[in-house]
Each structure stands twice: as structure tokens, then as C-alpha cells.
Write an enzyme that holds these catalytic residues in place. Structure first.
Site, mmCIF file in Angstrom:
data_model
loop_
_atom_site.group_PDB
_atom_site.id
_atom_site.type_symbol
_atom_site.label_atom_id
_atom_site.label_comp_id
_atom_site.label_asym_id
_atom_site.label_seq_id
_atom_site.Cartn_x
_atom_site.Cartn_y
_atom_site.Cartn_z
ATOM 1 N N GLY A 86 -5.266 9.182 74.708
ATOM 2 C CA GLY A 86 -5.175 8.603 73.374
ATOM 3 C C GLY A 86 -3.799 8.870 72.787
ATOM 4 N N CYS A 87 -3.722 8.888 71.491
ATOM 5 C CA CYS A 87 -2.450 9.075 70.792
ATOM 6 C C CYS A 87 -1.781 10.381 71.207
ATOM 7 C CB CYS A 87 -2.700 9.083 69.287
ATOM 8 S SG CYS A 87 -1.239 9.467 68.316
ATOM 9 N N PHE A 88 -0.518 10.295 71.617
ATOM 10 C CA PHE A 88 0.153 11.507 72.105
ATOM 11 C C PHE A 88 0.433 12.514 71.006
ATOM 12 C CE2 PHE A 88 4.195 8.677 72.807
ATOM 13 C CZ PHE A 88 4.424 8.558 71.444
ATOM 14 N N TRP A 89 0.382 12.114 69.740
ATOM 15 C CA TRP A 89 0.571 13.076 68.661
ATOM 16 C C TRP A 89 -0.550 14.112 68.672
ATOM 17 C CZ3 TRP A 89 1.264 8.926 64.290
ATOM 18 C CH2 TRP A 89 2.485 8.263 64.459
#
EC number: 1.8.4.11
Length: 175
Positions: A11-14
């Protein structure tokens, strides 16, 4: 000290970066892109979902402190590996669940980890497993995004919740 590399898309790398960088034995976590058809893609290109790239983190870790198998355990806990190209409200091929093995040993360990994780889910795991492919580091403003932007709405609502859940579950592995 021997440092190894792991590359995961969850998912979102953040979200993923914010969790992995808190683990003992993890020396560095870089957000970036793997797979896809373009060399050195930009976030603007990847976020369209048309390049074939996955948002990933490249984890530099000391295997004497934390094993690749332990990193996979964290990987599976940070996202829903049964959701194809979607994590929460984030949807598109760039949010795929993917493991990019950097060598044959990692590929074997990852295959076993997927099989061992499957009984814990009601639906089939759709995590893709790739042999080593190029990693393209994300733009500087993505590095430590959660840490640098805690009040940004996505960070305060989505990333913070995932990181807090992760920290409770893996408190014994935190720096």
C-alpha cells in the site's frame, strides 16, 4: 556488520516506511517504486496507476538483529494481503501487495511465509512475489513523510492509526 536489503509493497509507502523504520535492526528505509515499465519514474507518473510500478520500501537491515522472516511477519501485519491493488481508500496497481525478493533465499523464505500466512485469512492471499527487479528511489519529499508531516490529513487519520497498531503489536521489536 552485514547489511541486507528487503523490498516490499504494502500500500502507501508513507505508512510502511513509518513502521519499518522503528524496528530494531533496521538501519534505513527508503520509499520508492519497483516493477513497471519506466526507468526512474516520478510519483506523478506512478500515482496514475498506468506505469505498472508498485509503491515500495527498500529496507536495509542487519540480519543478526532482525531476520528477513521477521520482516515478512511485519509486512503481512501492515496491510491486507488478500486485497488486490487496494489498501483502505488507496486503490490502484501502485498499491499492490508485493514482495520483491533480492535473491533466491529470500524468494524461498517469502514463498513459505505466504503459505504459512494463508490460514490466518478468510480469502486467498494475492501478494505477488517477484525476483529482484530495479528499485527506483522516490523523490526526497517522500522520505520520512509521516515524521515530517504528522498534521497532514492522510498522515493524522490513516498513517498514525496504522503505526499505532503496529507499535502495540510489535512493541518487543521496537528501537
Amino acid at each position: 556488520m552485514s547489511i541486507e536489503i528487503a523490498v516490499f509493497g504494502a500500500g502507501c509507502f508513507w505508512c510502511v516506511e513509518a513502521a519499518f523504520e522503528k524496528l530494531k535492526g533496521v538501519e534505513k528505509v527508503l520509499p520508492g517504486y519497483a516493477g513497471g515499465e519506466l526507468d526512474n519514474p516520478s510519483y506523478k507518473q506512478v500515482k496514475t496507476g498506468t506505469t505498472g510500478h508498485v509503491e515500495v520500501v527498500q529496507i536495509h537491515f542487519n540480519p543478526e538483529i532482525i531476520s528477513y522472516k521477521e520482516l515478512l511477519e511485519v509486512f503481512f501485519s501492515l496491510h491486507d494481503p488478500t486485497s488486490l491493488n487496494k489498501q483502505g481508500a488507496d486503490e490502484g496497481t501502485q498499491y499492490a501487495s508485493a514482495i520483491f525478493a533480492v535473491n533466491a533465499a529470500q524468494k524461498e523464505i517469502a514463498q513459505r511465509a505466504i503459505q504459512e500466512a494463508q490460514p490466518h485469512y478468510d480469502k486467498p492471499i494475492v501478494t505477488a512475489l517477484y525476483d529482484n527487479v530495479p528499485f527506483w528511489e522516490a523523490e526526497d519529499y517522500h522520505h520520512h513523510y509521516f515524521e515530517n508531516n504528522p498534521d497532514q490529513p492522510y498522515c493524522s487519520l490513516v498513517v498514525a492509526e496504522k503505526v499505532n497498531k503496529f507499535m502495540k503489536k510489535f512493541a518487543h521489536k521496537l528501537k
